[in-house]
Structure formats: structure tokens, C-alpha cells
Design a protein around this motif. Structure first.
Motif, mmCIF file in Angstrom:
data_model
loop_
_atom_site.group_PDB
_atom_site.id
_atom_site.type_symbol
_atom_site.label_atom_id
_atom_site.label_comp_id
_atom_site.label_asym_id
_atom_site.label_seq_id
_atom_site.Cartn_x
_atom_site.Cartn_y
_atom_site.Cartn_z
ATOM 1 N N HIS A 138 -4.430 -46.467 119.423
ATOM 2 C CA HIS A 138 -5.145 -46.373 120.699
ATOM 3 C C HIS A 138 -5.315 -44.905 121.107
ATOM 4 O O HIS A 138 -6.393 -44.505 121.582
ATOM 5 N N ASN A 140 -4.337 -55.787 122.320
ATOM 6 C CA ASN A 140 -4.531 -54.350 122.140
ATOM 7 C C ASN A 140 -5.917 -53.910 121.680
ATOM 8 O O ASN A 140 -6.252 -52.730 121.836
ATOM 9 N N TYR A 181 -13.231 -49.359 118.688
ATOM 10 C CA TYR A 181 -11.904 -49.795 118.256
ATOM 11 C C TYR A 181 -12.031 -51.282 117.973
ATOM 12 O O TYR A 181 -12.168 -52.095 118.881
#
Length: 584
Positions: free
Chosen positions: A492, A514, A343
Motif C-alpha cells: 500500500h 486491503n 492497486y
């Protein structure tokens, strides 16, 4: 003297239900020369209010309006839009949507030329407007070749050339990097100080407002929730955060420390400089102390493996060079690995090569030199259709990819072209719509959705293709904090399910909170990569790509000499570092 007076204004779009209102009994006035910001979550009515000031609402959009708006002596019900446009200059969120000229000079000539002014007067206005926004010498430039910040300033100059008395700016910096935002806000400060213009600016970016804005009006669900001096409105943290508005991070930090310590520290400072000064005083006075030990940010940073060796690479880039036909190199020798299941955020100034880089991942572009591999397959030997089965791409502007007559058909288009049978297609579309919360809108015409919903629709269109890698280009542009967080929580969850997520963004605060890993580009070169807290702490290097670390991280760096950790990347981490005296 009031130059804008709004009394009991209510408005309903033609597509809204009888009981629904975009604006509901709104009343306020603005003095000549005042600078006012309109704050509120997505869908609060900010854009509608801006358009109502120069008559576009309801004269162009239709619908039903009650109440009264008087601007510079004109009643918007009675005056026509061209006459109102001479008094109220409206700048839209997307500057390209209002460009009509081939060159900057053409663009500025258009508005003033429609007034039938003498040519010399128009040219003088153009020279003045370009000087105000610091674009002197750009007359022959094509707007299409300019950066985002430059485009916004061209749009602003085009409005200024018409010599309005009021400027209404709808999210003027939403698509810009920190440099572009600074350029636009500096131009506005110049206009306020030197020209005395009345300015109304609707925005989600609160950090730049102190020093420019005198007053804030907060809208929620079409109604005025707060109206007062900026410093007073920013103290109302509970109200603001409940509707998804976040003041500058130093304000959030200050209020959070008060709650943590159970003590009042005085009015929260609005700027980084005053926050650093006031916090030093608190430490020197013995009213607070900084906790010993490593910060949570440092622990987070050291716990993230920047390139897990145990995972196969979803993306492998070696010595990647790329130039558009007839142009200079846009990407210059990039080497990069993105492991499967990663990510990662890609950051950098407008024009740094972010979008060009990721377009190599799904075959929209092919290397001029070097190679790009997706799960071990060289993109030069794999077709775009085959790559799109493994790499999904949501464009920066969702309106550039939405074209079907209903939400369902829009989401179904991709998987249908990939050959999904009916059962798999229905399941994929239903699942994607449920994931983004749009299942109730499946029969809706996409452009009847709000901006945040259209952003989610574009994401659903990519999710439904069930690609292993998802590239999302600026997923939070123009969205309030609450809606932005909804999108990032969705990403997410997709990452948790095993998807590799690649996000291009200018929203550094949300990246810090995040996204675990970050890649920074500068002028087509890989500048930094690694754990987000580590990358964002490299303030001197980030200057090369005009990226500014989060305000709270700059706060910590400025106070490093008194023991504040430099790698604190979020407000909550910073709050957790402050203790009552005598706690140790």
C-alpha cells in the motif's frame, strides 16, 4: 490412550544464539484418533514441532534438544528416522519438495517400497491410498502436470501408503485455492472418520478447522500459550489477535458485536451455518437490530472508479491468447486495462491463467495472438531487460529467486544488472532493505531467514530495481495474518508513492480488506473486474473459478432477507451495521 507424549521439550537450531529457542519447554499429549491443530504466528515453532515428532529434528538438522518425545511407543531420541517415519508421516508445506517419482504410482511406491514389502501388498496400499484421497485413476499421471490441490493429495497419499499411525501436516493448504483447500480438508475428515488416524495439522487457515479438529494448541515464541477444545480456544480473541491469529470471521464478528453493544451474546458460533442461525435468533428476539441505510462496503464500492479514464494505462491487453508449446490455450481472448498507479488483485483457481497472464507484462512470455502494451510499448518489440526496468516481478516462492550469499547481494543483483552506478546502487539497496525492515540482516545468508523474512527479501529485490509496476505473486503464502498484513501495508505504501501494484493471491479475506480493485480469471478467460466489494459479491459467478467470497460476505448474503447488506466485505464493516434495539 496417548499415542503422542511430549514432555519439557526444548530445541535450539545450530544457527541460533545460546539464549534462543525454537521450542521452549513444550509439553502436551495426544490421544489415539484425536485431531489436533497447531496454531501460531510465523516463527512460533510449528514446523519445528512437526519435524521433531519423526526425528528429523534434531537428527537431520542438528542443534540441541532436551526433554522427551514418545510416539507410538518409540522414544525419538533412541529410534532412527526410518523407524519413526513408519509411525509418523510428515507432509511438508511444499509438496514438490518431497516428490521423487516421475508418476503418481512411482511416488507412492517409493515409501512403501523402502520397507521391503511384497509387490502386491505395495500395490494394494497404493490403490487404497489413492481411493482415500479421491485420486483413483491418477496412477500414471505426472505430479508436475497436476493442480496444487492434486499435488497436496498425492503427497498425502504417499504418506498414507506407508501406513503411519500419526499424520503430521505442516501448512498442507497454504498454496491452494479454496477448492484445493476443501479437497485436502475433506480427505482429512475422511481419514479421521473412516480410518481413525491421529492427525496433527499446523495451519493459518482457521475457517476449515471446525468439524475436523477436536483440539487446538497455540504456540508463540516456541512456548505453549493455549491448549484446549477448539471452541474454547477460539473464544480467546484478545490473546489470539495479539499474536496475529484470526479465528473464523464469524467468531471475530460475534466478539466485535459484543464489544460494540457492551453485552454478552453467548458463545461465539464457529461455522457460517450456526452464525446465521444464531444471529437470526438475536434479531427475532429483539436483542440486536440491523442499521438502516447503505453499508460502508456499498459506499466504498461506488466510490472506486474501476478504470479511471484520466490515467494513462500502465498495462493494456487486447485479445490476448497464449498456449504453451504443444498445449491447449491457457489464455483466451483477454482484454484488460490497468491504469498507472492502480492497486489490483488477480484471483482465480489454480490453473486459471493468473501467473501466465502477468508473465506477459514483463516479457517472460510473448502472446500467441493479440497484444500486450506496457506504457504504450508493445512487449513483442521490447526486450525483456528493458521491460524489467519498468516491471518488477516477485515469484510465488521466494526460494525460487534467492541465490546470492547475503541479503545485501541478493537485493543488489537486479539493480546492478540494470547498470546502476555505485552511489545509486547503494542508495537503492539500503532504501529497499529499510522499507521491508531487513537492514539489520544485510550480511545474513538468505536461507537462514524465516519464511516471512525471505518473502520480504524477494520483495526488496524487486523494490530496489525501482520499477514503476510491481507484480507480486502470492506474497502471503505460508505467512500468518500479522506478517501478511505487514507485507500488504508495504505494498500500500509503494502504491501511495506512485507504483502500480498487481497482486496474485488466493487470500480473499486480505483482498477484501486491503485491495481496492480485483480481476477474476476462470480457465483463461476474464470473468470479472471492478471494485473489490462488487466483484466479491458475485458469488454465483465466482463459483466458476472456485473462489469463495469472504465468510463475512457470505454471512451477509445469507441474511439479506432480514436486511443485512450483501456487499459487506470486511468484519469491521459488518460489526458497524449491528445496533442496539431502539437506536433508530
Amino acid at each position: 490412550m496417548d499415542i503422542v507424549s511430549v514432555k519439557n521439550l526444548s530445541y535450539r537450531y545450530p544457527t541460533q544464539l545460546e539464549e534462543a529457542f525454537a521450542l521452549n519447554n513444550v509439553s502436551f499429549s495426544i490421544s489415539e484418533g484425536e485431531c489436533v491443530t497447531i496454531l501460531g504466528p510465523t516463527g512460533a515453532g510449528k514446523s519445528t514441532l512437526c519435524m521433531a515428532l519423526n526425528g528429523i529434528v534434531p537428527k537431520v538438522f542438528g542443534g540441541k534438544m532436551t526433554g522427551e518425545i514418545i510416539v507410538a511407543g518409540l522414544n525419538t531420541r533412541e529410534a532412527n528416522v526410518p523407524d519413526l517415519a513408519q509411525r509418523v508421516g510428515l507432509m511438508f508445506q511444499d509438496p514438490e519438495s518431497q516428490f521423487v517419482g516421475l508418476t503418481v504410482e512411482d511416488e507412492l511406491f517409493f515409501g512403501a517400497g523402502n520397507y521391503g514389502l511384497p509387490r502386491e501388498e505395495i500395490l494394494e496400499r497404493i490403490r487404497w491410498a489413492l481411493q482415500v484421497v479421491r485420486l483413483k485413476g491418477y496412477e500414471r499421471r505426472e505430479p508436475s502436470t497436476m493442480s496444487g490441490g492434486e499435488k497436496q493429495r498425492v503427497a498425502l497419499a504417499a504418506i498414507l501408503s506407508m501406513k503411519p499411525r500419526v499424520l503430521a501436516l505442516d501448512e498442507p493448504t497454504s498454496e491452494l485455492d479454496p477448492l484445493g483447500r476443501a479437497e485436502v480438508f475433506d480427505s482429512l475428515k475422511n481419514l479421521k472418520e473412516q480410518e481413525g488416524l491421529t492427525i496433527l495439522v499446523a495451519t493459518h487457515h482457521c475457517e476449515e478447522l471446525p468439524g475436523l479438529v477436536d483440539r487446538a494448541i497455540v504456540l508463540n515464541e516456541g512456548q505453549v500459550l493455549l491448549d484446549g477444545r477448539l471452541e474454547d480456544v477460539f473464544q480467546e480473541m484478545d490473546i489470539l489477535t495479539s499474536i496475529g491469529i484470526h479465528p473464523p470471521q464469524v467468531v471475530e464478528f460475534w466478539k466485535g458485536v459484543e464489544i460494540r453493544l457492551g453485552a454478552s451474546l453467548g458463545a461465539a458460533p464457529l461455522t457460517l451455518e450456526t452464525a446465521c442461525r444464531d444471529f437470526r435468533e438475536l434479531v427475532n428476539q429483539g436483542r440486536v437490530q440491523i442499521a438502516d441505510g447503505r453499508s460502508e462496503a456499498a459506499e466504498f464500492a461506488s466510490g472506486v472508479d474501476a478504470n479511471p479514464a484520466s490515467q494513462a494505462n500502465a498495462v493494456r491487453v487486447r485479445d490476448l491468447w497464449f498456449r504453451y508449446p504443444g498445449g491447449l490455450p491457457v489464455l483466451k481472448g483477454i482484454d484488460l486495462d490497468i491504469p498507472a498507479g492502480d492497486y489490483v488483485a488477480i484471483i482465480g483457481q489454480n490453473g486459471s491463467g493468473k501467473t501466465t497472464l502477468v508473465k506477459h507484462f514483463n516479457g517472460l512470455l510473448k502472446p500467441t495472438q493479440g497484444s500486450v502494451q506496457i506504457f504504450g510499448k508493445d512487449t513483442r518489440t521490447v526486450g525483456t531487460t528493458a521491460l524489467s526496468q519498468r516491471v518488477g516481478y516477485a515469484f510465488q516462492n521466494p526460494d525460487h529467486q534467492i541465490f546470492r550469499p547475503s541479503v545485501w547481494e541478493e537485493v543488489a543483483f537486479g539493480p546492478k544488472n540494470l547498470g546502476f552506478d555505485k552511489e545509486r546502487l547503494d542508495q537503492a539497496v539500503s532504501s529497499a532493505l529499510q522499507m521491508v525492515g531487513l537492514e539489520a540482516e544485510k550480511d545474513t545468508y538468505p536461507f537462514n531467514l524465516g519464511k516471512g523474512q525471505r518473502q520480504k527479501l524477494a520483495l526488496a529485490s524487486v523494490i530496489a530495481m525501482q520499477s514503476e509496476v510491481l507484480i507480486i505473486d502470492e506474497p502471503t503464502t505460508g505467512l500468518d495474518t500479522r506478517t501478511s498484513l505487514e507485507v500488504l501495508r508495504l505494498l500500500h505504501e509503494l502504491n501511495r508513492q506512485g507504483h502500480t501494484i498487481i497482486v496474485i493471491t488466493h487470500d480473499i479475506d486480505l483482498v477484501a480488506e486491503n485491495v481496492p480493485r480485483t480481476i477474476a480469471l476462470s480457465q483463461g478467460v476474464l470473468l470479472l473486474e471492478g471494485p473489490t466489494a462488487v466483484v466479491l459479491s458475485q458469488a454465483d459467478l465466482l463459483k466458476e473459478t472456485y473462489v469463495t467470497p469472504p465468510q463475512i460476505m457470505r454471512f451477509g448474503q445469507a441474511l439479506a432477507d432480514i436486511g443485512f447488506p450483501c456487499q459487506v466485505a470486511t468484519v469491521q464493516e459488518a460489526i458497524g451495521i449491528v445496533e442496539r434495539p431502539g437506536t433508530r
